[in-house]
Scaffold this motif. Sequence first.
Motif, PDB file in Angstrom:
ATOM      1  N   ILE A  56      33.532  44.797  30.975  1.00 14.47           N
ATOM      2  CA  ILE A  56      33.866  45.765  29.946  1.00 14.47           C
ATOM      3  C   ILE A  56      32.678  46.632  29.602  1.00 14.47           C
ATOM      4  N   LEU A  65      45.593  55.661  27.690  1.00 13.90           N
ATOM      5  CA  LEU A  65      46.011  55.746  26.288  1.00 13.90           C
ATOM      6  C   LEU A  65      46.899  56.961  26.049  1.00 13.90           C
ATOM      7  N   CYS A 122      39.220  42.826  22.118  1.00  9.04           N
ATOM      8  CA  CYS A 122      38.306  43.904  22.503  1.00  9.04           C
ATOM      9  C   CYS A 122      37.226  43.419  23.445  1.00  9.04           C
ATOM     10  N   PHE A 123      37.078  42.080  23.606  1.00  5.46           N
ATOM     11  CA  PHE A 123      35.893  41.588  24.300  1.00  5.46           C
ATOM     12  C   PHE A 123      36.008  41.553  25.797  1.00  5.46           C
ATOM     13  N   ILE A 124      37.241  41.466  26.325  1.00  6.72           N
ATOM     14  CA  ILE A 124      37.319  41.447  27.788  1.00  6.72           C
ATOM     15  C   ILE A 124      38.091  42.669  28.269  1.00  6.72           C
ATOM     16  N   LEU A 125      37.750  43.070  29.494  1.00  3.70           N
ATOM     17  CA  LEU A 125      38.303  44.294  30.048  1.00  3.70           C
ATOM     18  C   LEU A 125      39.820  44.227  30.150  1.00  3.70           C
ATOM     19  N   VAL A 142      41.439  45.102  26.748  1.00  7.77           N
ATOM     20  CA  VAL A 142      40.855  46.108  25.853  1.00  7.77           C
ATOM     21  C   VAL A 142      41.851  47.230  25.533  1.00  7.77           C
ATOM     22  N   LEU A 143      42.687  47.584  26.524  1.00  5.69           N
ATOM     23  CA  LEU A 143      43.663  48.634  26.222  1.00  5.69           C
ATOM     24  C   LEU A 143      44.684  48.149  25.210  1.00  5.69           C
ATOM     25  N   VAL A 162      43.203  48.518  21.861  1.00  3.57           N
ATOM     26  CA  VAL A 162      43.237  49.893  21.338  1.00  3.57           C
ATOM     27  C   VAL A 162      44.638  50.235  20.851  1.00  3.57           C
TER      28      VAL A 162
END
Lengths: 408, 144
Positions: A8, A25, B69-72, B75-76, B79
């Motif tokens: 990340i 998004l 939020c911490f891993i890829l 993460v989406l 958001v």
Amino acid sequence: MRSFKEPIQELFKTIAGVSGVVITLCLILIVSSSTEIIRRSYFELFWFTHHIFIIYLLGFLIHGAGMIVRRQSNLNEHSLSICKDKPTSWGTGDCAVPQFEGSFPDGWIWLMAPMLLYLIERILRHISGMQQVVITKVVTHPSRVFELRMQKKGFSAAPGQYIIIKCPSISSLEWHPFTLTSAPNDDYFSVHIRRVGDWTEELAKLCHVDEGEFQEAWKLPSIHVDGPFGTAAEDVLAYDVSVLVGCGIGVTPFASVLKSFWYRFCHDQKVSLQHVHLFWVCPDTSSFEWFQGLLRDLERQMRQRDTTELLSVSVYLTRGWNANQARNIVLHDDSSVYDAVTGLHHKTQYGRPNWEAVFKQLAETHKGSKTGVFFCGPKQLSTTLHKLCNRYSNLEDKTKFVYNKEHF
Amino acid sequence: MWQIGIYAIIVGLVTLLLEYPRSKRRKGKHDHERSYQHFATVVVKQGGLLTRNYFIRFVFYLVISVPCCFILQTVLGAVCFIITSIIYLTAGVRGEEWQPIIPQKAEQGPKVIAEPTRPPPRRPDAASLAGSRDNIASPQDSRV
């Protein structure tokens, strides 16, 4: 990723990563705001969220710029067909150790042509929308309908098309569609607007519809018009026989079609159309008095010219009748040639039409001709009519029903 | 950090349960229910103020999104949750609330159709032929 790093964190160090997150998004926002509920009930939300596609396209263009996807750079020293089967011999002999380099992005190439076309279309639309439109007449009709007659330089439309109208005094961003009710041969173009929502009410007020006295031209609001946009009703005049079926407000495009047909017939232009059957199904004729007026005029003119077989009108009132109407109908029933409700020579019928019987009758009357069936209204009836068209088309005697649907 | 993945799946199911029933509209006649949302409506209604109030949902989604939020891989999703919480904040500020849609029982119509009290409209000349003196035919005539 040769050494252990947090993916990340690496993501935000690359163009592909950041642009990828941004455009995903954007897509999520666009898709979730495009559901049918939101389109029907909160249209502005859908429309403006949809413009995020600009960010999407920009992100897409630059997404490959980091050249993370790699390709082999020394293919001339490392022929794939020979070397793929002997990996242990790479570096010695014919096959060199493969070298890699970043591959130049080519996603943007796919986008260029469509984006250019879209950009040109938006610019043209904007320019067309900026042309001056003059309101020449505002006509008030019963049941909260008013008609706007306008002129615009270079405007030409085919029967059954529609335009979109913007009134900057009300809202500088909203464009509303209306079917054209004038024929191409009129020297104006007109739309009939029903006062049913905020925008139409505002427009009625600005056009001084309620005031009923002559207004100076400068008092009328400025209007922008874009269009006309085409629909299936253009083909009506191409058939020998046309059947027009309109449900409620779906009958509006046929006003323009009928006017245009009558004009071309009267001026002896080549019209292959010989018979028009209009079926108008509505709960009641309120807010369509203007259309009734049009039908009465056409009927009268056809009677004068003795060409009554050109147009046959069947009005079906599905809401039935109330006590007052019943009394009126009974009193006038056989003693008058005019129908008590619509004032037409053709009698009004009540309840829903029996389409099977209608089509049977049509197939018999117009055996051997190509009939175009045009429908504007709800989906269930559309399926019914389509099936009936297929069923009554006959290969042997060449009776053909061609179904055309128009959907608002 | 695969545990965050399991957590994300569970949180997704909780979100599904919480969000599936659409609220009643404040303005407007027609409610747009999702199909089969009745079970979820009943469950969410039990939450009372916790599920009704949109400020609580705003804080809830913000808190839920933190581990994602911490891993890829998530993460989406994180958001998306943050955007959801902002939407709920806006809705809460405007005073909206979650109201359950309760299906109305269909009105019981009359089981027996009453006999018509007035005769059907008849032509004036037919009535005079039958010999009655006034325009309104008597009830017996309607049975002809």
